[in-house]
Design a protein around this motif. Structure first.
Motif, short mmCIF file in Angstrom:
data_model
loop_
_atom_site.label_atom_id
_atom_site.label_comp_id
_atom_site.label_asym_id
_atom_site.label_seq_id
_atom_site.Cartn_x
_atom_site.Cartn_y
_atom_site.Cartn_z
N SER A 25 0.82 -1.21 0.00
CA SER A 25 0.00 0.00 0.00
C SER A 25 0.85 1.27 0.00
CB SER A 25 -0.95 -0.04 1.19
OG SER A 25 -0.78 1.01 2.07
N PHE A 26 2.05 1.21 0.56
CA PHE A 26 2.95 2.39 0.54
C PHE A 26 3.28 2.78 -0.90
CE2 PHE A 26 7.25 4.22 0.42
CZ PHE A 26 7.05 5.34 1.23
N MET A 27 3.58 1.80 -1.75
CA MET A 27 3.94 2.05 -3.14
C MET A 27 2.79 2.66 -3.93
SD MET A 27 7.05 1.12 -3.56
CE MET A 27 8.29 0.05 -2.94
N GLN A 28 1.55 2.33 -3.56
CA GLN A 28 0.39 2.82 -4.29
C GLN A 28 0.17 4.32 -4.11
OE1 GLN A 28 -2.76 0.35 -2.89
NE2 GLN A 28 -2.09 -1.42 -4.06
N HIS A 29 0.80 4.91 -3.14
CA HIS A 29 0.60 6.33 -2.86
C HIS A 29 1.84 7.16 -3.20
CE1 HIS A 29 -2.55 4.40 -0.49
NE2 HIS A 29 -3.22 5.49 -0.74
N LEU A 30 2.68 6.66 -4.09
CA LEU A 30 3.89 7.39 -4.48
C LEU A 30 3.73 8.03 -5.85
CD1 LEU A 30 6.69 4.91 -3.35
CD2 LEU A 30 5.85 6.94 -2.15
N VAL A 31 4.29 9.23 -5.96
CA VAL A 31 4.31 9.98 -7.21
C VAL A 31 5.70 10.57 -7.34
CG1 VAL A 31 3.40 12.03 -8.39
CG2 VAL A 31 1.86 10.55 -7.12
N VAL A 32 6.21 10.64 -8.58
CA VAL A 32 7.46 11.35 -8.82
C VAL A 32 7.13 12.55 -9.70
CG1 VAL A 32 9.71 11.28 -9.98
CG2 VAL A 32 9.01 9.40 -8.51
N HIS A 33 7.63 13.70 -9.28
CA HIS A 33 7.46 14.95 -10.03
C HIS A 33 8.84 15.34 -10.56
CE1 HIS A 33 5.79 18.83 -11.12
NE2 HIS A 33 6.87 19.38 -10.63
N THR A 34 8.90 15.80 -11.82
CA THR A 34 10.19 16.16 -12.40
C THR A 34 10.22 17.63 -12.80
OG1 THR A 34 11.88 15.52 -14.00
CG2 THR A 34 9.62 15.46 -14.76
N THR A 35 11.40 18.21 -12.68
CA THR A 35 11.66 19.57 -13.13
C THR A 35 12.97 19.56 -13.91
OG1 THR A 35 12.67 20.03 -10.96
CG2 THR A 35 10.40 20.79 -11.29
N LEU A 36 13.18 20.59 -14.73
CA LEU A 36 14.34 20.68 -15.60
C LEU A 36 15.34 21.69 -15.05
CD1 LEU A 36 15.46 19.72 -18.39
CD2 LEU A 36 14.39 21.78 -19.35
N TRP A 37 16.62 21.31 -15.04
CA TRP A 37 17.68 22.16 -14.46
C TRP A 37 18.85 22.26 -15.43
CZ3 TRP A 37 17.49 24.33 -9.46
CH2 TRP A 37 16.31 24.03 -8.75
N ASN A 38 19.66 23.30 -15.24
CA ASN A 38 20.89 23.39 -16.02
C ASN A 38 21.86 22.33 -15.50
OD1 ASN A 38 21.80 24.56 -13.63
ND2 ASN A 38 22.61 26.39 -14.60
N GLU A 39 22.94 22.11 -16.23
CA GLU A 39 23.88 21.03 -15.90
C GLU A 39 24.49 21.18 -14.51
OE1 GLU A 39 27.68 18.73 -17.89
OE2 GLU A 39 27.08 20.68 -18.69
#
Length: 167
Positions: free
Chosen positions: A2-16
């Motif tokens: 059930s822990f895995m079912q409530h996970l989200v990954v959000h991504t953002t873009l960055w310089n090197e």
């Protein structure tokens, strides 16, 4: 789990160097199209337009990172048959050529059965290795789909897979 079912990954873009977030950028109204990446040019959806900046005439705020920024957890098998938790971003593209890193932030969403714990919680974050985004004129061509990508696609995840002669 059930822990895995409530996970989200959000991504953002960055310089090197990871010093500046570039998910959204300021661009001149008549941006030189040579700098637009091949992936962004081929997208069916246009770039989101946020309007004119009042302090800088002639500049617009536009998305540099295009597509879905967030992915929910998927419990599937990898290319070796090992069960794992995966977060897939099949439609991300970048508007401007350059060298970038993605920042991935793992977020645990609240469980509806526990209303006292309703705030999302940042569990961890990490940066990708640096990668290059090319303009249409300098794009070196598509690379072969990985064994992991093929395994995930075979399990129903919507991942673009490059068709090859040896499939």
């Amino acid at each position: 789990n059930s822990f895995m079912q409530h996970l989200v990954v959000h991504t953002t873009l960055w310089n090197e160097s990871k010093e500046e977030e570039l998910t959204v950028v300021e661009l001149p109204h008549n941006t030189n199209s040579k700098r637009i990446s091949a992936a962004a040019k081929s997208r069916k959806r246009g770039v989101t337009h946020f309007g004119q900046l009042k302090h800088e005439p002639g500049l617009e705020i536009e998305n540099n990172l295009l597509g879905d920024y967030s992915a929910t957890s998927m419990i599937v098998d990898d290319e070796t048959g090992q069960r794992g938790c995966f977060f897939v971003f099949p439609n991300l593209s970048i508007r401007l050529e350059g060298r970038y890193k993605l920042r991935f932030t793992l977020i645990k969403l609240p469980e509806m059965q526990r209303p006292a714990l309703m705030a999302p919680k940042c569990v961890a974050s990490a940066f990708s290795d640096a990668f290059d985004v090319y303009s249409i004129k300098t794009f070196p061509g598509m690379i072969e789909s990985t064994a992991l990508s093929r395994a995930l696609a075979q399990q129903g995840l919507k991942i673009p897979i490059r068709n090859t002669q040896d499939n």
